[in-house]
Design a protein around this motif. Structure first.
Motif, PDB file in Angstrom:
ATOM      1  N   LYS A  37       0.835  -1.203   0.000  1.00 31.15           N
ATOM      2  CA  LYS A  37       0.000   0.000   0.000  1.00 31.15           C
ATOM      3  C   LYS A  37       0.869   1.252   0.000  1.00 31.15           C
ATOM      4  CE  LYS A  37      -3.909  -2.066   2.492  1.00 31.15           C
ATOM      5  NZ  LYS A  37      -4.755  -1.989   3.718  1.00 31.15           N
ATOM      6  N   THR A  38       1.956   1.216   0.764  1.00 29.47           N
ATOM      7  CA  THR A  38       2.883   2.338   0.797  1.00 29.47           C
ATOM      8  C   THR A  38       3.479   2.585  -0.583  1.00 29.47           C
ATOM      9  OG1 THR A  38       3.423   1.900   3.115  1.00 29.47           O
ATOM     10  CG2 THR A  38       5.001   3.218   1.867  1.00 29.47           C
ATOM     11  N   ALA A  39       3.860   1.514  -1.256  1.00 34.37           N
ATOM     12  CA  ALA A  39       4.413   1.648  -2.606  1.00 34.37           C
ATOM     13  C   ALA A  39       3.392   2.274  -3.556  1.00 34.37           C
ATOM     14  CB  ALA A  39       4.856   0.278  -3.127  1.00 34.37           C
ATOM     15  N   GLY A  40       2.146   1.830  -3.469  1.00 33.33           N
ATOM     16  CA  GLY A  40       1.117   2.347  -4.360  1.00 33.33           C
ATOM     17  C   GLY A  40       0.770   3.801  -4.112  1.00 33.33           C
ATOM     18  N   ARG A  41       1.034   4.279  -2.904  1.00 36.13           N
ATOM     19  CA  ARG A  41       0.737   5.671  -2.564  1.00 36.13           C
ATOM     20  C   ARG A  41       1.972   6.561  -2.599  1.00 36.13           C
ATOM     21  NH1 ARG A  41      -2.920   3.939   2.706  1.00 36.13           N
ATOM     22  NH2 ARG A  41      -4.586   2.916   1.520  1.00 36.13           N
ATOM     23  N   ALA A  42       3.112   6.003  -2.974  1.00 38.07           N
ATOM     24  CA  ALA A  42       4.381   6.732  -2.896  1.00 38.07           C
ATOM     25  C   ALA A  42       4.387   7.988  -3.747  1.00 38.07           C
ATOM     26  CB  ALA A  42       5.528   5.811  -3.309  1.00 38.07           C
ATOM     27  N   ALA A  68      11.584  10.358   1.671  1.00 44.57           N
ATOM     28  CA  ALA A  68      10.957  10.778   0.421  1.00 44.57           C
ATOM     29  C   ALA A  68      11.706  10.218  -0.781  1.00 44.57           C
ATOM     30  CB  ALA A  68      10.906  12.308   0.347  1.00 44.57           C
ATOM     31  N   ALA A  69      13.024  10.184  -0.697  1.00 43.67           N
ATOM     32  CA  ALA A  69      13.828   9.630  -1.793  1.00 43.67           C
ATOM     33  C   ALA A  69      13.536   8.144  -1.974  1.00 43.67           C
ATOM     34  CB  ALA A  69      15.310   9.865  -1.520  1.00 43.67           C
ATOM     35  N   ALA A  70      13.355   7.425  -0.865  1.00 41.84           N
ATOM     36  CA  ALA A  70      13.006   6.005  -0.963  1.00 41.84           C
ATOM     37  C   ALA A  70      11.630   5.837  -1.611  1.00 41.84           C
ATOM     38  CB  ALA A  70      13.014   5.368   0.427  1.00 41.84           C
ATOM     39  N   LEU A  71      10.679   6.682  -1.245  1.00 47.61           N
ATOM     40  CA  LEU A  71       9.344   6.624  -1.847  1.00 47.61           C
ATOM     41  C   LEU A  71       9.398   6.914  -3.342  1.00 47.61           C
ATOM     42  CD1 LEU A  71       7.255   8.410   0.927  1.00 47.61           C
ATOM     43  CD2 LEU A  71       6.989   6.037   0.197  1.00 47.61           C
ATOM     44  N   ASP A  72      10.284   7.808  -3.745  1.00 45.72           N
ATOM     45  CA  ASP A  72      10.418   8.137  -5.174  1.00 45.72           C
ATOM     46  C   ASP A  72      10.746   6.899  -6.017  1.00 45.72           C
ATOM     47  OD1 ASP A  72       9.758  10.831  -5.272  1.00 45.72           O
ATOM     48  OD2 ASP A  72      11.798  11.477  -4.766  1.00 45.72           O
ATOM     49  N   LEU A  73      11.410   5.929  -5.409  1.00 42.30           N
ATOM     50  CA  LEU A  73      11.746   4.709  -6.144  1.00 42.30           C
ATOM     51  C   LEU A  73      10.503   3.899  -6.489  1.00 42.30           C
ATOM     52  CD1 LEU A  73      14.882   3.545  -4.089  1.00 42.30           C
ATOM     53  CD2 LEU A  73      14.841   4.855  -6.218  1.00 42.30           C
ATOM     54  N   TRP A  74       9.408   4.168  -5.801  1.00 41.87           N
ATOM     55  CA  TRP A  74       8.153   3.456  -6.026  1.00 41.87           C
ATOM     56  C   TRP A  74       7.182   4.232  -6.914  1.00 41.87           C
ATOM     57  CZ3 TRP A  74       7.974   2.092  -0.198  1.00 41.87           C
ATOM     58  CH2 TRP A  74       8.392   0.760   0.012  1.00 41.87           C
ATOM     59  N   THR A  75       7.623   5.298  -7.537  1.00 42.80           N
ATOM     60  CA  THR A  75       6.713   6.162  -8.296  1.00 42.80           C
ATOM     61  C   THR A  75       5.892   5.391  -9.326  1.00 42.80           C
ATOM     62  OG1 THR A  75       8.154   8.092  -8.013  1.00 42.80           O
ATOM     63  CG2 THR A  75       6.571   8.165  -9.828  1.00 42.80           C
ATOM     64  N   ASP A  76       6.505   4.444 -10.015  1.00 43.31           N
ATOM     65  CA  ASP A  76       5.805   3.706 -11.065  1.00 43.31           C
ATOM     66  C   ASP A  76       4.811   2.683 -10.516  1.00 43.31           C
ATOM     67  OD1 ASP A  76       7.140   5.125 -12.994  1.00 43.31           O
ATOM     68  OD2 ASP A  76       8.685   3.606 -13.328  1.00 43.31           O
ATOM     69  N   ALA A  77       4.780   2.519  -9.211  1.00 39.71           N
ATOM     70  CA  ALA A  77       3.836   1.578  -8.595  1.00 39.71           C
ATOM     71  C   ALA A  77       2.509   2.250  -8.267  1.00 39.71           C
ATOM     72  CB  ALA A  77       4.435   0.984  -7.325  1.00 39.71           C
ATOM     73  N   LYS A  78       2.297   3.454  -8.772  1.00 39.64           N
ATOM     74  CA  LYS A  78       1.090   4.227  -8.463  1.00 39.64           C
ATOM     75  C   LYS A  78      -0.183   3.402  -8.643  1.00 39.64           C
ATOM     76  CE  LYS A  78      -1.560   8.310  -9.837  1.00 39.64           C
ATOM     77  NZ  LYS A  78      -1.638   9.494 -10.725  1.00 39.64           N
ATOM     78  N   ASP A  79      -0.948   3.301  -7.549  1.00 39.50           N
ATOM     79  CA  ASP A  79      -2.257   2.645  -7.558  1.00 39.50           C
ATOM     80  C   ASP A  79      -2.203   1.213  -8.101  1.00 39.50           C
ATOM     81  OD1 ASP A  79      -3.353   4.987  -6.537  1.00 39.50           O
ATOM     82  OD2 ASP A  79      -3.722   5.801  -8.522  1.00 39.50           O
ATOM     83  N   HIS A  80      -1.066   0.534  -7.969  1.00 43.93           N
ATOM     84  CA  HIS A  80      -0.908  -0.843  -8.441  1.00 43.93           C
ATOM     85  C   HIS A  80      -1.539  -1.776  -7.407  1.00 43.93           C
ATOM     86  CE1 HIS A  80       0.598  -4.477 -10.080  1.00 43.93           C
ATOM     87  NE2 HIS A  80       1.609  -3.953 -10.766  1.00 43.93           N
TER      88      HIS A  80
END
Length: 281
Positions: free
Chosen positions: A220-225, A253-265
């Motif tokens: 869920k964290t990845a999908g909301r990153a 925030a930089a770690a979350l940026d790595l998950w940008t493409d996981a949006k709403d996955h």
């Protein structure tokens, strides 16, 4: 405040639509502008009973209160548009922006409108869920906003008249809640790398309320990153302005940026999310 008051919501996602639906449930006329919005946004708005208005200028002309609920990166641009059109009602800046950005927005929009500092904390108010819309600003304006949500799943605590108090509360909450989720994901990833993931969960399970045991939340964290990373940057700005170290939040925030493409996955697993972090790094 009477039932004749009209609320405009800019530009509602899942949270904004749910909050707007609560106001609409009281009989309040709630407008939104679908220009440039996705098909999913249009469907959410229709289901929530929001009335579409084709252009922003027309929406502002009809509204007494406007609530801005959009990703923080877009908040200032949205405010600039509202200010440029000379909106003269009550403008609620409800995004996860730093108190400093809140003040900048107020200086622009406040040339013609009455500005209220707002912060939404909690889950989208759908089903049995509730949230709070904290407010700070002139008493008459905050009372007008409060009245829009009377008897709904949105509580409206007022923090006084000083702009920056609501956004400061949101930044403080974000600093802990979202950074903690990132740290929990990294801790679990490290434990799994060494083959001791279950042992970590056993240790964490002895601590009441530990995020470490909520491994399902990693996905869920990845999908909301895509949304959380800018919020953490705003919180980091708030820490810096308060004279406190901001490096921890910027790293999260930089770690979350790595998950940008996981949006709403929605099909992502915790293992998938951790694999993305290793690949992107």
């Amino acid at each position: 405040m009477t039932a004749a008051q009209v609320l405009g919501v800019l530009h509602p996602g899942s949270m904004g639509t749910a909050v707007a639906a609560c106001a609409a449930s009281t009989g309040t006329r709630v407008l939104w502008c679908p220009a440039g919005r996705s098909g999913a946004s249009v469907r959410r708005a229709e289901q929530a009973g929001l009335e579409p208005v084709p252009v922003l200028e027309e929406l502002l002309a009809q509204c007494d209160v406007v609530l801005s609920l959009c990703p923080p990166a877009a908040a200032e641009d949205v405010a600039d548009q509202v200010a440029g059109l000379g909106f003269a009602g009550v403008f609620v800046e409800g995004n996860a922006v730093s108190p400093g950005r809140m003040v900048r927005i107020a200086e622009k929009v406040g040339r013609s409108a009455v500005v209220v500092d707002g912060a939404v904390i909690g889950s989208p108010p759908v089903g049995a869920k509730r949230c709070a819309l904290y407010l700070a600003g002139p008493a008459g304006a905050t009372a007008a906003v409060e009245a829009l949500f009377t008897g709904t799943a949105v509580s409206v605590p007022v923090l006084g008249d000083e702009l920056g108090r609501a956004s400061g509360l949101k930044a403080a909450y974000t600093a802990y809640q979202k950074a903690s989720r990132v740290l929990a994901a990294l801790a679990y990833g490290l434990a799994e790398h060494h083959g001791v993931g279950q042992e970590l969960l056993d240790v964490a399970g002895k601590r009441v309320g530990s995020y470490l045991v909520e491994t399902d939340y990693i996905a869920k964290t990845a999908g909301r990153a895509w949304r959380w990373a800018p919020e953490l940057e705003e919180a980091a700005d708030a820490l810096d302005a308060a004279g406190l170290p901001d490096e921890l939040l910027r790293a999260a925030a930089a770690a979350l940026d790595l998950w940008t493409d996981a949006k709403d996955h929605r099909d992502l697993t915790a293992q998938d999310a951790l694999a993305i972090l290793k690949e992107e790094r």
